[in-house]
Design an enzyme around this catalytic site. Structure first.
Site, mmCIF file in Angstrom:
data_model
loop_
_atom_site.group_PDB
_atom_site.id
_atom_site.type_symbol
_atom_site.label_atom_id
_atom_site.label_comp_id
_atom_site.label_asym_id
_atom_site.label_seq_id
_atom_site.Cartn_x
_atom_site.Cartn_y
_atom_site.Cartn_z
ATOM 1 N N HIS A 146 0.844 -1.203 0.000
ATOM 2 C CA HIS A 146 0.000 0.000 0.000
ATOM 3 C C HIS A 146 0.877 1.251 0.000
ATOM 4 O O HIS A 146 0.671 2.167 -0.809
ATOM 5 C CB HIS A 146 -0.905 -0.030 1.240
ATOM 6 C CG HIS A 146 -1.626 1.255 1.502
ATOM 7 N ND1 HIS A 146 -2.974 1.417 1.246
ATOM 8 C CD2 HIS A 146 -1.209 2.446 2.012
ATOM 9 C CE1 HIS A 146 -3.341 2.635 1.566
ATOM 10 N NE2 HIS A 146 -2.280 3.284 2.042
ATOM 11 N N GLU A 147 1.860 1.304 0.884
ATOM 12 C CA GLU A 147 2.706 2.489 0.991
ATOM 13 C C GLU A 147 3.569 2.688 -0.256
ATOM 14 O O GLU A 147 3.749 3.814 -0.723
ATOM 15 C CB GLU A 147 3.595 2.390 2.239
ATOM 16 C CG GLU A 147 2.837 2.456 3.547
ATOM 17 C CD GLU A 147 1.988 3.720 3.670
ATOM 18 O OE1 GLU A 147 2.427 4.780 3.164
ATOM 19 O OE2 GLU A 147 0.912 3.661 4.271
ATOM 20 N N HIS A 150 1.973 4.459 -3.165
ATOM 21 C CA HIS A 150 1.993 5.924 -3.105
ATOM 22 C C HIS A 150 3.242 6.466 -3.789
ATOM 23 O O HIS A 150 3.196 7.494 -4.466
ATOM 24 C CB HIS A 150 1.984 6.391 -1.641
ATOM 25 C CG HIS A 150 0.674 6.210 -0.941
ATOM 26 N ND1 HIS A 150 -0.531 6.543 -1.514
ATOM 27 C CD2 HIS A 150 0.383 5.752 0.309
ATOM 28 C CE1 HIS A 150 -1.509 6.297 -0.648
ATOM 29 N NE2 HIS A 150 -0.986 5.805 0.450
ATOM 30 N N GLU A 222 -6.015 6.948 -0.914
ATOM 31 C CA GLU A 222 -5.940 5.807 -0.003
ATOM 32 C C GLU A 222 -6.686 4.605 -0.565
ATOM 33 O O GLU A 222 -6.207 3.466 -0.489
ATOM 34 C CB GLU A 222 -6.496 6.191 1.373
ATOM 35 C CG GLU A 222 -5.663 7.215 2.128
ATOM 36 C CD GLU A 222 -4.241 6.756 2.374
ATOM 37 O OE1 GLU A 222 -4.019 5.538 2.491
ATOM 38 O OE2 GLU A 222 -3.341 7.619 2.443
#
Length: 306
Positions: A146-147, A150, A222
């Site tokens: 997930h990170e 970004h 997100e």
């Protein structure tokens, strides 16, 4: 030979790209209007206003990742110091075909993670000790995927720069008043009182608009990162489990620690709130846990059918 950069294997999100471009355009326009208004109201201070505005923008663009990492207590670690964390990052980067970022740990019991950096070369991904202690390996990989999405989508850089305008509005107003407002008072300008009211009002409007723009982008990014991580790893249930565990454990964190973390919620994997009635919940940088789990459930069903 140097490695030729290719696009990562993270799923593209045209909606995210469109929102980032739109947000940066509107933030840039707001920035120009704000500086123009200050120059009009405080003509005697225009050199100070331009120098401070330009200088702060350069500092924000080049050093925002270091400032954010330092503020959140991130300390870079080597593979020898954190083999499990580095191993998880290595696996995600290999799966995504992207350069490995710097890896850091923040000594905090709040279970969370974040990524900073204006591009892949300067990127840093950080996990807290509270997160590392609570999650299983597959759950940790889901959070890191997930990170890293970004970083791959570059929305972390957009959020860092965009969120700075509100801070800039307050800083520039104070500098302008200190540098030029005194001259207005010395000349006994009859409009001094009006200017004294207009400057805080303009700053407040700039802050509110920039805040709302970044919040709208943040919620979408997100969901986009959850979706990209689930599709990359093929394990949306692991990410959902991590989300549930992290959100549930927030209630056990001391209120004082949560209050210290709240200003950085836009960067975190999951938001930290110091109370159930917190205004931050109404203006949260993240979608609700139910929205995120619902999306992951749909992705899991799609992958199952496929």
């Amino acid at each position: 030979m140097p490695r030729t950069r290719t696009r990562s294997r993270y799923a593209k999100d045209q909606g995210l790209t469109t929102r980032m471009v739109t947000t940066m355009f509107l933030i840039g326009l707001l920035y120009v209007v704000f500086v123009g208004v200050l120059l009009t109201l405080l003509r005697g201070a225009w050199p100070i206003i331009l120098i401070v505005a330009g200088g702060l923008f350069v500092v924000q663009f080049w050093f925002s990742d270091r400032i954010a990492a330092y503020s959140m207590g991130a300390r870079e670690v080597t593979p020898e110091q954190a083999p499990a964390l580095h191993g998880a990052v290595d696996r995600i980067c290999a799966l995504a075909d992207m350069p490995k970022p710097r890896v850091a740990i923040a000594h905090s019991d709040i279970p969370n993670a974040f990524a900073t950096g204006r591009n892949e070369r300067t990127a840093l991904v950080c996990a807290t000790t509270g997160l590392l202690r609570r999650l299983e390996p597959e759950e940790l990989e889901g959070v890191l995927a997930h990170e890293l999405s970004h970083v791959a989508h570059r929305d972390v850089a957009v959020m860092t720069i965009a969120s700075f305008l509100g801070v800039l509005a307050g800083m520039m107003t104070r500098v302008a008043l200190w540098g030029g407002f005194g001259r207005i008072g010395n000349s006994r300008d009859q409009n001094t009182a009006i200017v004294a009211l207009l400057i805080p009002l303009v700053s407040a409007v700039v802050y509110v608009i920039s805040f709302l723009l970044t919040r709208l982008l943040s919620r979408y990014r997100e969901l986009s990162a959850d979706r990209a991580a689930a599709l990359l790893t093929g394990r949306p249930s692991a990410l959902g489990s991590a989300l549930t565990k992290v959100s549930g454990d927030m209630a056990r964190i001391p209120t004082r620690d949560l209050r210290q973390a709240e200003p950085f919620n836009a960067f975190y994997f999951a938001p930290a709130f110091s109370s159930r009635e917190s205004l931050g919940r109404l203006l949260s940088s993240h979608p609700t846990l139910e929205q995120r789990l619902d999306q992951l459930g749909r992705i899991s069903a799609q992958l199952g059918h496929a």
